[in-house]
Design a protein around this motif. Structure first.
Motif, short mmCIF file in Angstrom:
data_model
loop_
_atom_site.label_atom_id
_atom_site.label_comp_id
_atom_site.label_asym_id
_atom_site.label_seq_id
_atom_site.Cartn_x
_atom_site.Cartn_y
_atom_site.Cartn_z
N ILE A 131 46.17 -21.11 -81.92
CA ILE A 131 47.22 -21.16 -80.90
C ILE A 131 48.57 -21.47 -81.53
CG2 ILE A 131 48.03 -22.45 -78.89
CD1 ILE A 131 45.12 -22.80 -78.06
N LYS A 132 48.60 -22.38 -82.48
CA LYS A 132 49.86 -22.70 -83.14
C LYS A 132 50.40 -21.50 -83.92
CE LYS A 132 49.91 -26.56 -85.43
NZ LYS A 132 49.44 -27.64 -86.31
N ALA A 133 49.48 -20.70 -84.48
CA ALA A 133 49.92 -19.52 -85.22
C ALA A 133 50.38 -18.41 -84.27
CB ALA A 133 48.79 -19.01 -86.11
N ASP A 134 49.76 -18.32 -83.08
CA ASP A 134 50.13 -17.27 -82.10
C ASP A 134 50.08 -17.87 -80.70
OD1 ASP A 134 50.66 -14.98 -80.73
OD2 ASP A 134 48.72 -14.02 -81.14
N PRO A 135 51.20 -18.42 -80.21
CA PRO A 135 51.23 -19.05 -78.87
C PRO A 135 50.89 -18.08 -77.75
CG PRO A 135 53.14 -19.70 -80.17
CD PRO A 135 52.47 -18.60 -80.93
N ASN A 136 50.95 -16.77 -78.00
CA ASN A 136 50.62 -15.80 -76.95
C ASN A 136 49.16 -15.87 -76.53
OD1 ASN A 136 53.26 -14.74 -76.83
ND2 ASN A 136 52.84 -13.37 -78.56
N LEU A 137 48.30 -16.51 -77.34
CA LEU A 137 46.90 -16.65 -76.97
C LEU A 137 46.73 -17.43 -75.67
CD1 LEU A 137 45.21 -17.45 -80.42
CD2 LEU A 137 45.19 -15.29 -79.17
N LEU A 138 47.72 -18.27 -75.34
CA LEU A 138 47.61 -19.10 -74.13
C LEU A 138 47.71 -18.28 -72.85
CD1 LEU A 138 49.76 -22.19 -75.22
CD2 LEU A 138 47.28 -22.06 -74.99
N SER A 139 48.06 -17.02 -72.96
CA SER A 139 48.20 -16.20 -71.76
C SER A 139 47.28 -14.99 -71.79
CB SER A 139 49.66 -15.72 -71.62
OG SER A 139 50.04 -14.96 -72.76
N GLN A 140 46.20 -15.05 -72.56
CA GLN A 140 45.30 -13.89 -72.64
C GLN A 140 43.88 -14.35 -73.00
OE1 GLN A 140 47.22 -11.57 -75.67
NE2 GLN A 140 46.39 -12.76 -77.35
N ARG A 141 42.97 -13.38 -72.95
CA ARG A 141 41.60 -13.63 -73.37
C ARG A 141 41.48 -13.23 -74.83
NH1 ARG A 141 36.25 -13.86 -71.48
NH2 ARG A 141 34.77 -12.72 -72.78
N ALA A 142 40.89 -14.11 -75.64
CA ALA A 142 40.84 -13.85 -77.08
C ALA A 142 39.51 -14.30 -77.64
CB ALA A 142 41.98 -14.59 -77.79
N HIS A 143 39.18 -13.75 -78.81
CA HIS A 143 38.02 -14.17 -79.58
C HIS A 143 38.53 -14.91 -80.83
CE1 HIS A 143 36.01 -11.24 -77.02
NE2 HIS A 143 34.84 -11.75 -77.41
N VAL A 144 38.13 -16.15 -80.96
CA VAL A 144 38.58 -16.98 -82.08
C VAL A 144 37.35 -17.34 -82.93
CG1 VAL A 144 39.75 -19.09 -82.78
CG2 VAL A 144 40.45 -17.91 -80.68
N TRP A 145 37.46 -17.11 -84.22
CA TRP A 145 36.38 -17.49 -85.13
C TRP A 145 36.42 -18.99 -85.38
CZ3 TRP A 145 32.50 -14.32 -86.35
CH2 TRP A 145 32.69 -12.94 -86.21
N VAL A 146 35.35 -19.67 -85.00
CA VAL A 146 35.26 -21.12 -85.16
C VAL A 146 34.07 -21.45 -86.05
CG1 VAL A 146 36.33 -21.53 -82.91
CG2 VAL A 146 33.83 -21.39 -83.09
N PRO A 147 34.08 -22.61 -86.72
CA PRO A 147 32.95 -22.96 -87.60
C PRO A 147 31.67 -23.21 -86.81
CG PRO A 147 34.51 -24.77 -87.44
CD PRO A 147 35.16 -23.59 -86.80
N ALA A 148 30.56 -22.74 -87.35
CA ALA A 148 29.26 -22.95 -86.71
C ALA A 148 28.78 -24.37 -86.97
CB ALA A 148 28.25 -21.93 -87.24
N SER A 149 27.84 -24.81 -86.17
CA SER A 149 27.26 -26.14 -86.36
C SER A 149 26.40 -26.16 -87.62
CB SER A 149 26.42 -26.52 -85.15
OG SER A 149 25.32 -25.63 -85.02
N SER A 150 26.05 -27.35 -88.06
CA SER A 150 25.23 -27.49 -89.27
C SER A 150 23.86 -26.84 -89.09
CB SER A 150 25.06 -28.97 -89.62
OG SER A 150 26.30 -29.56 -89.91
N ASP A 151 23.26 -26.99 -87.90
CA ASP A 151 21.95 -26.39 -87.66
C ASP A 151 22.01 -24.87 -87.68
OD1 ASP A 151 20.89 -28.92 -87.42
OD2 ASP A 151 21.13 -28.99 -85.24
N LEU A 152 23.05 -24.31 -87.07
CA LEU A 152 23.20 -22.86 -87.07
C LEU A 152 23.52 -22.34 -88.47
CD1 LEU A 152 23.19 -20.40 -85.16
CD2 LEU A 152 25.68 -20.63 -85.01
N ASP A 153 24.31 -23.10 -89.21
CA ASP A 153 24.63 -22.72 -90.59
C ASP A 153 23.38 -22.70 -91.46
OD1 ASP A 153 26.43 -22.09 -92.74
OD2 ASP A 153 26.22 -24.15 -93.41
N ALA A 154 22.51 -23.71 -91.27
CA ALA A 154 21.26 -23.75 -92.03
C ALA A 154 20.37 -22.58 -91.66
CB ALA A 154 20.53 -25.07 -91.78
#
Length: 421
Positions: A131-154
């Motif tokens: 959001i800080k890199a692209d404030p326009n995300l606050l007014s739309q639907r977006a897919h953001v890559w987030v880190p997976a949990s430890s269990d999912l990573d394993a």
């Protein structure tokens, strides 16, 4: 056997007795050689096994698994003024607007009831940065890559529970799962979340601590060796000093930690957990090693060098610093390498002076709170979460690379001085 005149008769090597003794001697030499080769092979096998285990376990620590999280800010906008995103308080403003709860809700909506378990605790910070890199995300639907949990990573690495492995297959079918190099591991500091930890804070602490150690121990140790070998009179006091130095080189490192705790923290009141205190403590520990190595290197310089320099009119100081020290410097650097390598891997004395604190910000100087790589490895190895196991092995690899780089620099300097003379 000798005759009447006293001459010894030549040995007859062709007799059965002599041939038997020769064969016995050759057999003993072959056994000794075989034992030596077996010892070398066993040492190499243990080293290869150690490196293979560390690289095998630590390779995953340098990787990061991410999940594509769909978030619809248009349907449910955050209550935040966009002008705040350009200020220093943007992080606090986004956190206060409930971004963390919004991310957890989005995970549940996208992946089901256990969707929140598929993303890391700090997944919302990835959304915050987006959001800080692209404030326009606050007014739309977006897919953001987030880190997976430890269990999912394993599970993505082939381990974990069957339920998580099933989730991995579903996410891969949807194209919502990816793995790549975790650059943040080399640029972040410690964290309670294994997916967000980094080694830079401990690495910088080790670098500052080693710098303080070298700047104090090397000149004092070398000058002490020069004085004891070239200037000190030979009497009972110098003998006592020599014995004391030899004994200090064998003192357990934890004793120096107690000394640093009592003197630098208790008496002088220096800041706790600071690289300055850690460097002073480790300098006391390795100084006897440098003094002993320096004395042996100075003693190995041929006396003819000193006599020749004195014969052409050089003063005693010129003889030592222009001729003796340059020739002895390779041996001195060897002792310094050994001492610094020992200091780099020490944990016990640094634990006593408080360098085991939870540090989330890399130190800015030698007076700031810090930790070091060995202590960081010790702390991570004591964590319950499986994600810290991989990070521990990855940190060990970083420590070994740091040690090899430091030794390579010292060996280069030693060889450079050897080629000059």
């Amino acid at each position: 056997m000798t005759d009447a005149v006293g001459f010894r008769a030549p040995t007859d090597w062709k007799t059965d007795a002599m041939q038997k003794r020769i064969r016995k001697r050759y057999r003993a030499e072959r056994r000794f050689r075989a034992l030596g080769l077996a010892a070398v092979a066993m040492s190499a096998a243990f080293l290869i096994f150690l490196l293979a285990v560390m690289v095998g376990n630590g390779a995953a620590g340098f990787m990061r698994t991410e999940v594509a999280l769909p978030i619809d800010f248009k349907a449910a906008p955050l209550d935040i003024d966009r002008a705040q995103l350009a200020t220093r308080g943007a992080d606090l403003a986004l956190a206060g607007a409930g971004l963390q709860d919004r991310v957890a809700t989005a995970a549940t909506a996208a992946f089901g009831e256990k969707g929140e378990e598929l993303i890391a605790e700090n997944a919302w910070t990835a959304v915050r940065d987006a959001i800080k890199a692209d404030p326009n995300l606050l007014s739309q639907r977006a897919h953001v890559w987030v880190p997976a949990s430890s269990d999912l990573d394993a599970a993505a690495d082939g381990g974990g529970e069957p339920a998580m492995q099933a989730e991995v297959r579903k996410l891969r079918e949807r194209g919502a799962l990816q793995s790549g190099f975790n650059a943040g591991f080399l640029s972040r500091a410690d964290s309670t979340d294994p997916t967000a930890v980094g080694i830079w804070g401990a690495f910088k602490g080790s670098l500052l601590t080693m710098l303080v150690t070298l700047l104090i121990a090397f000149p004092i140790g070398v000058l002490s060796a020069v004085y004891l070998e070239e200037y000190a009179p030979k009497n009972r006091w110098t003998d006592l000093i020599e014995v004391s130095i030899n004994n200090l080189a064998a003192v357990p490192s934890i004793i120096f930690g107690l000394l640093g705790l009592a003197v630098f923290l208790g008496t002088f009141g220096l800041p706790r957990s600071a690289p300055l205190v850690g460097g002073l403590t480790l300098a006391l520990m390795i100084m006897p090693v440098i003094v002993i190595a320096g004395r042996n290197a100075i003693k190995a310089v041929p006396p003819s060098i000193r006599d020749a320099a004195l014969g052409i009119g050089a003063s005693r100081v010129q003889v030592v610093f222009h001729h003796v020290l340059p020739l002895a410097l390779p041996g001195i650097l060897t002792g310094t390498i050994i001492g610094m390598a020992r200091a780099l891997g020490e944990t016990a004395p640094l634990l006593l002076i408080g360098m085991r604190a939870f540090i989330v910000t890399p130190p800015g100087g030698v007076f700031d709170p810090a930790t070091v790589l060995p202590v960081q490895i010790f702390l991570w190895s004591d964590e319950v979460s499986r994600g810290f196991i991989e990070k521990t092995s990855a940190a060990i690899i970083v420590l070994l690379v740091f040690l090899l780089a430091m030794n390579a620099l010292a060996i280069y300097l030693r060889n450079r001085f050897e080629t000059r003379w």
